[in-house]
Design a protein around this motif. Structure first.
Motif, PDB file in Angstrom:
ATOM      1  N   VAL A   1       0.867  -1.173   0.000  1.00  0.00           N
ATOM      2  CA  VAL A   1       0.000   0.000   0.000  1.00  0.00           C
ATOM      3  C   VAL A   1       0.906   1.227   0.000  1.00  0.00           C
ATOM      4  O   VAL A   1       1.971   1.222   0.626  1.00  0.00           O
ATOM      5  CB  VAL A   1      -0.964  -0.006   1.221  1.00  0.00           C
TER       6      VAL A   1
ATOM      7  N   VAL B   1       5.710   4.791   1.487  1.00  0.00           N
ATOM      8  CA  VAL B   1       5.415   3.404   1.858  1.00  0.00           C
ATOM      9  C   VAL B   1       5.041   3.286   3.340  1.00  0.00           C
ATOM     10  O   VAL B   1       4.540   2.255   3.777  1.00  0.00           O
ATOM     11  CB  VAL B   1       6.608   2.486   1.502  1.00  0.00           C
TER      12      VAL B   1
ATOM     13  N   GLY C   1       6.670   5.420  10.049  1.00  0.00           N
ATOM     14  CA  GLY C   1       7.448   4.183  10.111  1.00  0.00           C
ATOM     15  C   GLY C   1       6.663   2.897   9.946  1.00  0.00           C
ATOM     16  O   GLY C   1       7.236   1.810   9.982  1.00  0.00           O
TER      17      GLY C   1
ATOM     18  N   THR D   1      10.269  -5.853   7.990  1.00  0.00           N
ATOM     19  CA  THR D   1       8.809  -5.692   8.070  1.00  0.00           C
ATOM     20  C   THR D   1       8.244  -6.455   9.260  1.00  0.00           C
ATOM     21  O   THR D   1       7.393  -5.947   9.999  1.00  0.00           O
ATOM     22  CB  THR D   1       8.180  -6.196   6.750  1.00  0.00           C
TER      23      THR D   1
ATOM     24  N   GLU E   1       6.369  -4.298  11.999  1.00  0.00           N
ATOM     25  CA  GLU E   1       4.907  -4.453  12.060  1.00  0.00           C
ATOM     26  C   GLU E   1       4.481  -5.501  13.094  1.00  0.00           C
ATOM     27  O   GLU E   1       3.301  -5.834  13.177  1.00  0.00           O
ATOM     28  CB  GLU E   1       4.370  -4.834  10.665  1.00  0.00           C
TER      29      GLU E   1
ATOM     30  N   SER F   1      15.799 -13.513   6.910  1.00  0.00           N
ATOM     31  CA  SER F   1      16.604 -12.767   7.886  1.00  0.00           C
ATOM     32  C   SER F   1      18.022 -13.307   7.931  1.00  0.00           C
ATOM     33  O   SER F   1      18.264 -14.408   8.437  1.00  0.00           O
ATOM     34  CB  SER F   1      15.975 -12.873   9.286  1.00  0.00           C
ATOM     35  N   GLY F   2      18.949 -12.504   7.423  1.00  0.00           N
ATOM     36  CA  GLY F   2      20.348 -12.924   7.455  1.00  0.00           C
ATOM     37  C   GLY F   2      20.898 -12.986   8.859  1.00  0.00           C
ATOM     38  O   GLY F   2      21.793 -13.778   9.159  1.00  0.00           O
ATOM     39  N   SER F   3      20.357 -12.154   9.741  1.00  0.00           N
ATOM     40  CA  SER F   3      20.889 -12.053  11.104  1.00  0.00           C
ATOM     41  C   SER F   3      20.180 -12.987  12.083  1.00  0.00           C
ATOM     42  O   SER F   3      20.676 -13.195  13.184  1.00  0.00           O
ATOM     43  CB  SER F   3      20.720 -10.611  11.601  1.00  0.00           C
TER      44      SER F   3
ATOM     45  N   LEU G   1      20.842 -15.757   0.763  1.00  0.00           N
ATOM     46  CA  LEU G   1      19.423 -15.392   0.821  1.00  0.00           C
ATOM     47  C   LEU G   1      19.026 -14.672  -0.470  1.00  0.00           C
ATOM     48  O   LEU G   1      18.378 -13.628  -0.435  1.00  0.00           O
ATOM     49  CB  LEU G   1      19.149 -14.536   2.066  1.00  0.00           C
TER      50      LEU G   1
ATOM     51  N   GLY H   1       9.335  -6.058   2.997  1.00  0.00           N
ATOM     52  CA  GLY H   1       9.226  -4.645   2.680  1.00  0.00           C
ATOM     53  C   GLY H   1      10.044  -4.237   1.477  1.00  0.00           C
ATOM     54  O   GLY H   1      10.423  -5.069   0.644  1.00  0.00           O
TER      55      GLY H   1
ATOM     56  N   ALA I   1      13.128  -3.456   0.933  1.00  0.00           N
ATOM     57  CA  ALA I   1      14.439  -4.074   0.649  1.00  0.00           C
ATOM     58  C   ALA I   1      14.252  -5.445   0.008  1.00  0.00           C
ATOM     59  O   ALA I   1      14.900  -5.770  -0.993  1.00  0.00           O
ATOM     60  CB  ALA I   1      15.266  -4.190   1.935  1.00  0.00           C
ATOM     61  N   LEU I   2      13.346  -6.233   0.565  1.00  0.00           N
ATOM     62  CA  LEU I   2      13.108  -7.560  -0.013  1.00  0.00           C
ATOM     63  C   LEU I   2      12.508  -7.423  -1.414  1.00  0.00           C
ATOM     64  O   LEU I   2      12.901  -8.140  -2.349  1.00  0.00           O
ATOM     65  CB  LEU I   2      12.173  -8.378   0.891  1.00  0.00           C
TER      66      LEU I   2
ATOM     67  N   SER J   1      15.227  -6.678  -3.855  1.00  0.00           N
ATOM     68  CA  SER J   1      16.007  -7.869  -4.225  1.00  0.00           C
ATOM     69  C   SER J   1      15.256  -8.714  -5.247  1.00  0.00           C
ATOM     70  O   SER J   1      15.848  -9.231  -6.195  1.00  0.00           O
ATOM     71  CB  SER J   1      16.262  -8.763  -3.011  1.00  0.00           C
TER      72      SER J   1
HETATM   73  N1  LIG Z   1       3.282   0.072   2.760  1.00  0.00           N
HETATM   74  C1  LIG Z   1       3.428  -1.233   2.739  1.00  0.00           C
HETATM   75  O1  LIG Z   1       2.642  -1.927   2.086  1.00  0.00           O
HETATM   76  C2  LIG Z   1       4.565  -1.889   3.472  1.00  0.00           C
HETATM   77  C3  LIG Z   1       4.785  -3.246   3.300  1.00  0.00           C
HETATM   78  C4  LIG Z   1       5.852  -3.840   3.967  1.00  0.00           C
HETATM   79  C5  LIG Z   1       6.673  -3.091   4.781  1.00  0.00           C
HETATM   80  N2  LIG Z   1       6.433  -1.772   4.937  1.00  0.00           N
HETATM   81  C6  LIG Z   1       7.335  -0.971   5.787  1.00  0.00           C
HETATM   82  O2  LIG Z   1       8.650  -1.156   5.320  1.00  0.00           O
HETATM   83  C7  LIG Z   1       9.564  -1.087   6.427  1.00  0.00           C
HETATM   84  C8  LIG Z   1      10.448  -2.316   6.440  1.00  0.00           C
HETATM   85  O3  LIG Z   1      11.016  -2.504   5.192  1.00  0.00           O
HETATM   86  P1  LIG Z   1      12.597  -2.716   4.982  1.00  0.00           P
HETATM   87  O4  LIG Z   1      12.857  -2.486   3.542  1.00  0.00           O
HETATM   88  O5  LIG Z   1      13.336  -1.924   6.002  1.00  0.00           O
HETATM   89  O6  LIG Z   1      12.782  -4.226   5.382  1.00  0.00           O
HETATM   90  P2  LIG Z   1      12.353  -5.625   4.707  1.00  0.00           P
HETATM   91  O7  LIG Z   1      12.510  -5.615   3.228  1.00  0.00           O
HETATM   92  O8  LIG Z   1      11.051  -6.073   5.284  1.00  0.00           O
HETATM   93  O9  LIG Z   1      13.449  -6.569   5.372  1.00  0.00           O
HETATM   94  C9  LIG Z   1      14.823  -6.356   5.106  1.00  0.00           C
HETATM   95  C10 LIG Z   1      15.579  -7.386   5.883  1.00  0.00           C
HETATM   96  O10 LIG Z   1      15.381  -8.649   5.262  1.00  0.00           O
HETATM   97  C11 LIG Z   1      16.550  -9.434   5.446  1.00  0.00           C
HETATM   98  N3  LIG Z   1      17.102  -9.861   4.182  1.00  0.00           N
HETATM   99  C12 LIG Z   1      17.821 -10.968   4.043  1.00  0.00           C
HETATM  100  N4  LIG Z   1      18.152 -11.167   2.781  1.00  0.00           N
HETATM  101  C13 LIG Z   1      17.656 -10.186   2.079  1.00  0.00           C
HETATM  102  C14 LIG Z   1      17.687  -9.895   0.716  1.00  0.00           C
HETATM  103  N5  LIG Z   1      18.275 -10.678  -0.191  1.00  0.00           N
HETATM  104  N6  LIG Z   1      17.095  -8.784   0.315  1.00  0.00           N
HETATM  105  C15 LIG Z   1      16.469  -7.991   1.199  1.00  0.00           C
HETATM  106  N7  LIG Z   1      16.364  -8.251   2.516  1.00  0.00           N
HETATM  107  C16 LIG Z   1      16.985  -9.354   2.962  1.00  0.00           C
HETATM  108  C17 LIG Z   1      17.518  -8.612   6.238  1.00  0.00           C
HETATM  109  O11 LIG Z   1      17.202  -8.989   7.574  1.00  0.00           O
HETATM  110  P3  LIG Z   1      18.218  -9.021   8.786  1.00  0.00           P
HETATM  111  O12 LIG Z   1      18.447  -7.594   9.112  1.00  0.00           O
HETATM  112  O13 LIG Z   1      17.511  -9.771   9.858  1.00  0.00           O
HETATM  113  O14 LIG Z   1      19.443  -9.721   8.284  1.00  0.00           O
HETATM  114  C18 LIG Z   1      17.086  -7.195   5.928  1.00  0.00           C
HETATM  115  O15 LIG Z   1      17.463  -6.298   6.939  1.00  0.00           O
HETATM  116  C19 LIG Z   1       8.727  -0.965   7.668  1.00  0.00           C
HETATM  117  O16 LIG Z   1       8.689   0.397   8.028  1.00  0.00           O
HETATM  118  C20 LIG Z   1       7.366  -1.425   7.224  1.00  0.00           C
HETATM  119  O17 LIG Z   1       6.345  -0.835   7.975  1.00  0.00           O
HETATM  120  C21 LIG Z   1       5.415  -1.149   4.286  1.00  0.00           C
END
Ligand SMILES: NC(=O)c1ccc[n+]([C@@H]2O[C@H](COP(=O)([O-])OP(=O)(O)OC[C@H]3O[C@@H](n4cnc5c(N)ncnc54)[C@H](OP(=O)(O)O)[C@@H]3O)[C@@H](O)[C@H]2O)c1
Length: 241
Positions: free
Chosen positions: A37, A44, A48, A78, A82, A104-106, A152, A174, A176-177, A180
């Motif tokens: 959304v 996004v 936060g 995410t 969340e 989650s790599g960590s 990953l 979210g 980042a994923l 990727s």
């Molecule tokens: N508006 C919407 O629809 C929506 C949807 C989803 C999320 N969000 C928001 O987005 C934010 C979170 O998103 P984000 O981008 O920070 O995190 P994310 O994409 O949810 O997660 C990133 C984490 O995934 C792990 N990871 C491992 N391998 C990966 C790879 N190949 N590529 C990407 N990630 C990998 C890592 O975890 P480790 O750090 O554990 O190693 C990395 O820190 C929050 O604020 C959430 O509320 C909004």
């Protein structure tokens, strides 16, 4: 909720909506649908989290997409932001909800969090050998199905899901994923709700990816409207020629 694309029409009932969002039949490999959304200005999050962008229509489709999926894939960022818990409703045609698969790599997830304590099925934790062993062991002891992959990357993550027969993948982010997945050209579909508000601020957009990632053409295959909220559905563009 009214359809505008593929053709304008009257209100959709539950069966119409499920047909609108049906996965392709007879999948033999993962099909990756991503659901986000955003605000009209492309944010996004608000403060936060995505909750400030939500609406009844978005929540209805969010829930339906889970009911149509074999697995919900999410990044650890995410899940942490969340405070994810297990999906509530069974995948249609089964009696169990789709598991949440966390990348989650960590392995830095709280074993006391709702992901582990408030779920009908074990969450799948996809992690690396480099994640501290004691963390991995705590997550397994909390009921997590902890899987160590060599990398990953989307190909290995999706191969692990496919090995389990989980082909109808719903990625809930979210950014980042999602970045990727796009860089690896692994996204088949994007379901995007556009909330009618201007969020302002410094929030990111729905993708945070590596520079130099190729733009991926998509076809707009569905538009629903509800009280000014747009629910868009894009599918990977058919190859030309
Ligand atoms: N508006 C919407 O629809 C929506 C949807 C989803 C999320 N969000 C928001 O987005 C934010 C979170 O998103 P984000 O981008 O920070 O995190 P994310 O994409 O949810 O997660 C990133 C984490 O995934 C792990 N990871 C491992 N391998 C990966 C790879 N190949 N590529 C990407 N990630 C990998 C890592 O975890 P480790 O750090 O554990 O190693 C990395 O820190 C929050 O604020 C959430 O509320 C909004």
């Amino acid at each position: 909720m009214h359809p505008l694309v593929p053709s304008p029409g009257g209100p959709l009932d539950d069966a119409d909506l499920a047909a609108h969002y049906a996965y392709p039949a007879g999948l033999a490999a993962p099909y990756v649908r991503v659901n986000f959304v955003t605000s009209a200005d492309g944010a996004v999050t608000v403060d936060g989290r995505s909750g400030g962008l939500g609406s009844a229509a978005d929540r209805q489709v969010f829930g339906l997409l889970r009911e149509l999926a074999d697995v919900v894939l999410a990044g650890a960022g995410t899940v942490r932001a969340e405070n994810y818990r297990g999906a509530r409703r069974p995948t249609r045609g089964t009696d169990t909800p789709p598991p949440i698969a966390v990348v989650s790599g960590s392995a830095d997830l709280d074993p006391a969090s709702r992901l582990f304590t408030d779920t009908a099925v074990p969450p799948i934790v996809l992690t690396l050998d480099s994640a501290p062993l004691d963390r991995r062991e705590r997550l397994a002891a909390a009921g997590g199905d902890v899987v160590v992959l060599e990398r990953l990357t989307p190909d290995l993550v999706l191969a692990e899901l496919a090995r389990r027969g989980l082909h109808r993948v719903l990625c809930e982010g979210g950014p980042a994923l999602f970045g990727s997945l796009v860089a690896a050209d692994a996204v088949d579909e994007l379901c995007l709700t556009v909330a009618p508000l201007l969020a302002g601020g410094t929030a990111g957009r729905i993708i945070r990816g590596p520079e130099g990632s190729h733009p991926r053409p998509m076809d707009l295959v569905g538009v629903l409207e509800d009280a000014g909220i747009l629910l868009l559905r894009y599918r990977r563009a058919a190859p030309i020629g």
